[in-house]
Design an enzyme around this catalytic site. Structure first.
Site, PDB file in Angstrom:
ATOM      1  N   TYR A   1      -8.148  19.620  -0.234  1.00 55.38           N
ATOM      2  CA  TYR A   1      -6.967  19.003  -0.836  1.00 55.38           C
ATOM      3  C   TYR A   1      -6.441  19.861  -1.995  1.00 55.38           C
ATOM      4  O   TYR A   1      -5.246  20.146  -2.077  1.00 55.38           O
ATOM      5  CB  TYR A   1      -7.331  17.603  -1.319  1.00 55.38           C
ATOM      6  CG  TYR A   1      -6.288  16.917  -2.157  1.00 55.38           C
ATOM      7  CD1 TYR A   1      -5.178  16.320  -1.565  1.00 55.38           C
ATOM      8  CD2 TYR A   1      -6.419  16.839  -3.541  1.00 55.38           C
ATOM      9  CE1 TYR A   1      -4.223  15.668  -2.329  1.00 55.38           C
ATOM     10  CE2 TYR A   1      -5.473  16.189  -4.316  1.00 55.38           C
ATOM     11  CZ  TYR A   1      -4.374  15.610  -3.701  1.00 55.38           C
ATOM     12  OH  TYR A   1      -3.426  14.966  -4.473  1.00 55.38           O
TER      13      TYR A   1
ATOM     14  N   SER B   1      -1.058  18.269  -8.002  1.00 54.53           N
ATOM     15  CA  SER B   1      -2.069  17.321  -8.457  1.00 54.53           C
ATOM     16  C   SER B   1      -2.841  17.878  -9.639  1.00 54.53           C
ATOM     17  O   SER B   1      -3.092  19.084  -9.722  1.00 54.53           O
ATOM     18  CB  SER B   1      -3.056  17.026  -7.320  1.00 54.53           C
ATOM     19  OG  SER B   1      -4.137  16.252  -7.772  1.00 54.53           O
TER      20      SER B   1
END
Length: 174
Positions: free
Chosen positions: A150, A137
């Site tokens: 995350y 990400s």
């Protein structure tokens, strides 16, 4: 025809990946924790003419991951492509993240990727070829607050990708 496994296929990114793989001629196994959305992905890919099967799987469940890859191999053939795309991302400020939430994010986004990669790599090693794609990400660059758990897992995904390329790739010993 190669067999591609896409986790987190109930979401828009997973659905797009599955659709593209099918359009490129791969049989596609789609999985997601949400049985309704993964079935919608299956239907969308099938409507485009792709060979596709769906499995609802919770990546927190190691036994279910093993069963997924056994079922994929039995129904479609051994995995030749794995796209580890599944992820959960609760937005909780770092100092407020409870241990249970952190453990849950790790279980899906990191441990789940690891277990899927192991299961896929076993099939790929037997068949002599394969590709593992671990979705990381842009949040690794610290652009959004409240996603520390995350982001930690996405850093692990990027690092694991490099380690697998070294160990299992053409220059590796695996």
């Amino acid at each position: 025809m190669s067999v591609a496994v896409v986790t987190g296929a109930g979401g828009s990114l997973g659905r797009a990946i599955a659709g593209r793989l099918a359009a490129d001629g791969h049989a596609v196994a789609v999985s997601d924790v949400d049985a309704v959305t993964v079935e919608a992905t299956r239907a969308a890919v099938a409507a485009g003419g792709g060979t596709v099967r769906a499995w609802p799987v919770d990546l927190r469940d190691a036994a279910a991951i093993g069963e997924l890859f056994e079922a994929v191999e039995a129904e479609l053939g051994p995995a030749g492509i794995l796209v580890n795309n599944a992820a959960i991302y609760p937005a909780t400020p770092f100092l407020a993240v409870p241990v249970a939430e952190y453990d849950d994010v790790q279980a899906v986004n990191q441990r789940g990727y690891w277990l899927c990669a192991q299961a896929a790599a076993r099939q790929m090693t037997r068949s002599g070829a394969g590709v593992i794609v671990n979705i990381a990400s842009i949040t690794l660059h610290g652009i959004l607050p409240g996603l520390a758990a995350y982001v930690a897992t996405k850093g692990a995904a990027a690092s694991m990708t490099r380690a697998l390329a070294r160990e299992l790739g053409p220059a590796g010993s695996g």
